[in-house]
Design a protein around this motif. Structure first.
Motif, short mmCIF file in Angstrom:
data_model
loop_
_atom_site.label_atom_id
_atom_site.label_comp_id
_atom_site.label_asym_id
_atom_site.label_seq_id
_atom_site.Cartn_x
_atom_site.Cartn_y
_atom_site.Cartn_z
N ALA A 20 20.60 -4.43 -73.31
CA ALA A 20 21.11 -5.76 -72.96
C ALA A 20 21.93 -5.74 -71.68
CB ALA A 20 21.94 -6.32 -74.11
N GLY A 21 22.77 -4.71 -71.53
CA GLY A 21 23.61 -4.64 -70.34
C GLY A 21 22.81 -4.50 -69.06
N PHE A 22 21.67 -3.82 -69.15
CA PHE A 22 20.81 -3.66 -67.98
C PHE A 22 20.09 -4.96 -67.66
CE2 PHE A 22 21.41 0.49 -69.84
CZ PHE A 22 21.66 1.30 -68.75
N GLN A 23 19.57 -5.62 -68.70
CA GLN A 23 18.83 -6.86 -68.48
C GLN A 23 19.74 -7.96 -67.95
OE1 GLN A 23 15.72 -5.08 -68.75
NE2 GLN A 23 15.38 -7.28 -68.73
N ALA A 24 20.99 -7.98 -68.42
CA ALA A 24 21.93 -9.01 -67.96
C ALA A 24 22.51 -8.68 -66.58
CB ALA A 24 23.07 -9.15 -68.98
N GLY A 25 22.27 -7.47 -66.13
CA GLY A 25 22.80 -7.08 -64.82
C GLY A 25 24.21 -6.56 -64.87
N ASN A 26 24.75 -6.32 -66.07
CA ASN A 26 26.12 -5.80 -66.17
C ASN A 26 26.19 -4.30 -65.85
OD1 ASN A 26 27.12 -8.30 -67.01
ND2 ASN A 26 26.51 -7.89 -69.14
N ASP A 30 23.58 1.74 -58.17
CA ASP A 30 24.04 1.57 -56.78
C ASP A 30 24.10 0.10 -56.39
OD1 ASP A 30 24.21 4.29 -56.52
OD2 ASP A 30 22.23 4.51 -55.60
N GLY A 31 24.59 -0.74 -57.30
CA GLY A 31 24.76 -2.15 -57.00
C GLY A 31 23.56 -3.02 -57.31
N ASP A 32 22.40 -2.42 -57.56
CA ASP A 32 21.18 -3.19 -57.85
C ASP A 32 20.86 -3.16 -59.33
OD1 ASP A 32 20.79 -3.70 -55.10
OD2 ASP A 32 19.80 -1.74 -54.85
N ARG A 109 28.91 -3.36 -63.42
CA ARG A 109 28.78 -4.26 -62.27
C ARG A 109 30.10 -4.41 -61.51
NH1 ARG A 109 26.68 -10.13 -63.61
NH2 ARG A 109 28.57 -10.06 -64.89
N ASP A 110 31.21 -4.45 -62.22
CA ASP A 110 32.51 -4.67 -61.57
C ASP A 110 33.10 -3.39 -61.01
OD1 ASP A 110 32.30 -7.33 -62.25
OD2 ASP A 110 33.30 -7.04 -64.19
N SER A 120 33.42 7.71 -68.91
CA SER A 120 33.42 6.42 -68.22
C SER A 120 32.03 6.00 -67.78
CB SER A 120 34.35 6.47 -67.00
OG SER A 120 33.81 7.34 -66.02
N ASP A 121 31.04 6.93 -67.78
CA ASP A 121 29.68 6.58 -67.37
C ASP A 121 29.06 5.65 -68.40
OD1 ASP A 121 29.97 8.33 -65.28
OD2 ASP A 121 29.05 10.01 -66.33
N PRO A 122 28.30 4.67 -67.94
CA PRO A 122 27.56 3.84 -68.90
C PRO A 122 26.64 4.69 -69.76
CG PRO A 122 27.52 2.83 -66.72
CD PRO A 122 28.12 4.20 -66.55
#
Length: 781
Positions: A20-26, A30-32, A109-110, A120-122
């Motif tokens: 979900a976090g990837f699909q939502a862009g969270n 490298d920013g993309d 993302r932030d 701390s890594d996703p």
């Protein structure tokens, strides 16, 4: 996987909490955004379901996708996150190069550039060297290239195992260990990812034991709901998915016809078939045939490029090589000379009139006026360079316009708003037909290849692709075509040769390109063949005249054999139990060699199961020997002594301090330098007028080929050593050896009359000079 289920499976994958976090862009790279196309998501969903059910799955595609192993690893790892109710178990990934660092570049993302803190890594990633190094916690553990499968350590097995068979080390080098790991895992919780035409023990394991197999085909992409996805999907497979599901893809086949060229092509094809049906030097014959039927420029430009590059042979060199083979075989030499005579005539005709080159140059000029770019695809960089030379001679500068792009089969990526033109090449890789690189695709080629290309494209392309044939020049496509199922684009295997000798099979009849055994007489296979004189060649790269011979006499009772200096033999070291493939000219009195009767080629046919793998190791050998030939020619032509050459290398930064090392390179005592920089330095000294940057890739290729040869020789030596020991001492029970291999023993028994090990007692070098006068040098005492 039913194409109709793509949409529902993709939707379920996108809705997984793990992604979900990837699909939502969270979570980003490298920013993309990190994205999965609907087909990639559907395949990932099927794989996750299999592993959750403790089953195994094989995912095959001829088009490389790195998003699937990344997405699958992420989904499996997140499911083990203890904060999400997971079991806190690791996921083990056996990766190929190109995507492992993606896991390290994931960030929230932030936090575009977070200061690293453990946890701390996703998605935490850990590189491990063995199973016992894996910690019992969630995360992605990637296996190092020298991985230790210490299953006996009792380490708990991971929640999921992903094996990327596209990396040779996993489908070949460590295949046996993977079989053991697969068995220890209970044959479940494993996802294999591979090429659709992959081979080797790793692929055999996956295809035999996977509970589900998915082969990604154009029909899956055509059924994709990609148009409804609200975010931009930019993976390579997603772009092709968009082309096939939404676009209007067309394939146009342009058959370029010139009467004289077409007539010679047909003669050439018929003679090629005649040779390959008899298994006479099929690889070398196929190589010359491919070059002259697929080359999109006048041969003179190719010859010019090949002379400045150490990898490919010029056409005269290919002709010379075949004429040399014709002199060394007892049957079929006349057919080879007829073939090379036609090749020389075809080369001359194409230098006068090359209709395909003219059409492509005109197409380049027309492309300048188009709104969208046109990409001209060549078989490799050298052919691309030859086309540039042809363009420059007509005062074209192909790089002047942004609308013209020159590239190669291996480098072309999918782009929607462009036109793709395959320039003369008949891609054997199925993915070029299955997965279009743009909406408009044109195949431009000589008429001789037309039916071959159309047949493959129609068999592989998606149903949504429109296809149309065009004829350019005189003639018509309605004529009776040559059967291009028989005229293959490439020769990929060498099979056993049926002996026609009245004396039974002997060493002189091993007729392949890589085993140039000398013939005992000059008789031809058919008395009605006309004698054909060899054309004079000034471009030959052979180190010795074709008439030079080495005669070997053995310490024990065995018939003498005659070799050419360039013949390849298998040398055995009894003390170490090692084997080395080397050229006959490097043999010395006292050396021991293996003699194998009644097989098509040599030791490789016995101990290597797959024809493609045998070809690969022979190609590796050709590449390394091409480097060695460069070294020897330069030393001879420049009249350098080895000490001078070694000093030159030292001045360039080499650590080589003894000229003995150069001598070991020259004669194959050492396969190649350990330092790849020394390989490049040798090329630079041998080709001083060529930009050193051109040798970067070539030196890397030679180094990797040499390492594969060393590894393969070591394995062959281990597998065949007990059988050799039994040959030397019949009282030895080879089955008691730690290296005993029943499959190898059975193959030797079934495929050969005998495998013998003989020490060389005497070598004689003889050559014909000015008529019938002979000179002989002997190394006996």
């Amino acid at each position: 996987m039913d194409p109709e289920n793509i949409g529902s499976l993709a939707s379920e994958c996108y809705s997984r909490g793990a992604l979900a976090g990837f699909q939502a862009g969270n979570i980003r790279v490298d920013g993309d955004r990190f994205t999965l196309s609907p087909v990639e998501a559907a395949v990932t969903e099927r794989a996750v379901r299999n592993i959750e059910s403790e089953e195994s799955i094989l995912i095959e595609t001829s088009f490389p996708s790195n998003s699937i192993p990344v997405g699958l690893a992420v989904a499996l790892a997140f499911d083990e996150h203890p904060n999400r109710g997971g079991g806190n178990f690791p996921v083990l990934l056996f990766p190929r190069q190109g995507y492992t660092t993606v896991f390290d570049r994931f960030h929230y993302r932030d936090t575009t550039n977070p200061t690293y803190k453990e946890g701390s890594d996703p998605v935490p990633r850990y590189v491990v060297n063995s199973l016992s190094e894996m910690e019992n916690r969630w995360g992605i553990f990637t296996a190092n290239s020298q991985f230790n499968f210490d299953i006996e350590s009792g380490t708990p097995l991971p929640a999921g195992i992903i094996i990327d068979l596209r990396a040779p080390r996993w489908h070949d080098t460590y295949a046996r260990q993977l079989v053991e790991l697969f068995a220890a895992a209970g044959k479940g919780r494993v996802a294999f990812i591979g090429d659709s035409d992959g081979y080797g023990m790793g692929y055999d394991l996956a295809r035999t034991h996977s509970d589900e197999q998915i082969q990604i085909r154009p029909t899956h992409l055509e059924s994709s709901p990609i148009e409804s996805i609200p975010v931009n999907l930019d993976t390579k497979l997603a772009i092709i998915e968009n082309l096939l599901a939404v676009g209007d893809v067309s394939y146009d086949y342009y058959s370029i016809i010139a009467e004289e060229v077409d007539h010679l092509h047909r003669q050439f094809a018929a003679k090629k078939i005649e040779l390959q049906e008899r298994n006479i030097a099929p690889k070398v014959v196929g190589g010359l045939y491919n070059r002259l039927t697929q080359l999109p420029v006048k041969p003179k430009y190719w010859n010019r490029v090949s002379k400045s590059h150490g990898y490919f042979d010029s056409i005269p060199q290919q002709v010379d090589r075949l004429n040399l083979i014709a002199e060394q075989i007892s049957h079929g030499g006349g057919r080879i000379r007829n073939f090379t005579e036609t090749a020389t005539q075809l080369e001359a005709t194409l230098n006068d009139e090359q209709p395909l080159q003219n059409y492509l140059l005109n197409a380049v000029e027309r492309a300048r006026e188009q709104d969208n770019p046109t990409r001209f695809v060549f078989s490799n960089k050298r052919v691309q360079e030859a086309f540039i030379l042809a363009a420059e001679e007509r005062d074209f500068t192909v790089g002047e316009s942004e609308n013209i792009v020159l590239t190669t089969k291996s480098d072309i990526d999918p782009v929607k708003d462009s036109r793709t033109v395959y320039a003369g090449v008949a891609p054997r890789d199925s993915n070029h037909y299955e997965f279009p690189r743009s909406e408009t695709v044109a195949f431009v080629h000589h008429k001789i290849l037309n039916q071959f290309i159309i047949h493959r494209a129609r068999a592989l392309a998606g149903e949504s692709v429109s296809q149309q044939e065009h004829t350019v020049g005189g003639g018509s496509l309605d004529g009776e075509p040559i059967d291009l199922d028989d005229i293959e684009s490439e020769v990929t295997s060498v099979g056993p040769v049926a002996s026609n000798s009245t004396n039974g099979g002997d060493a002189s009849q091993l007729m392949s390109s890589s085993s140039l055994w000398g013939a005992g007489n000059d008789s031809e296979e058919s008395s009605d063949e006309s004698a054909v004189n060899n054309p004079a060649n000034t471009d030959s790269d052979d180190e010795s005249e074709p008439s030079e011979r080495l005669k070997l006499t053995f310490e024990e009772d065995h018939e003498r054999i005659t070799l050419t200096p360039l013949s390849r033999v298998t040398k055995y070291s009894p003390a170490e139990g090692d084997i080395v493939r080397t050229r006959a000219k490097s043999l010395e009195r006292g050396d021991t060699i293996l003699l194998i009767d009644d097989i098509a080629d040599d030791i490789y046919d016995i101990v290597i199961d797959h024809a493609q793998e045998r070809e690969r190791i022979r190609e590796d050998t050709d590449l390394v020997e091409g480097w060695r030939d460069q070294l020897n020619r330069t030393l001879e032509q420049e009249n350098w002594i080895v000490k001078e050459f070694q000093q030159q290398l030292q001045e360039m930064g080499s650590d080589i301090t003894s000229p003995v090392t150069i001598t070991l390179w020259r004669y194959g005592k050492t396969i190649a330098p350990d330092d790849p920089e020394d390989i490049k330095r040798v090329y630079q000294l041998c080709r001083p007028g060529v930009d050193a940057s051109m040798f970067e890739t070539l030196a890397t290729d030679v180094n990797e080929a040499a390492q594969r040869i060393r590894d393969r020789h070591n394995k062959i030596g281990r597998r065949i050593r007990p059988l050799i020991e039994h040959e030397l001492d019949a009282t030895t029970d080879s089955s008691q050896s730690q290296y005993y291999d029943e499959v190898t023993r059975r193959r030797i028994r079934e495929d050969t009359k005998r495998l013998t090990v003989k020490g060389i007692d005497q070598l004689e070098t003889s050559s014909n000079q000015s008529g019938n006068q002979q000179t002989t040098e002997s190394t006996s005492d």
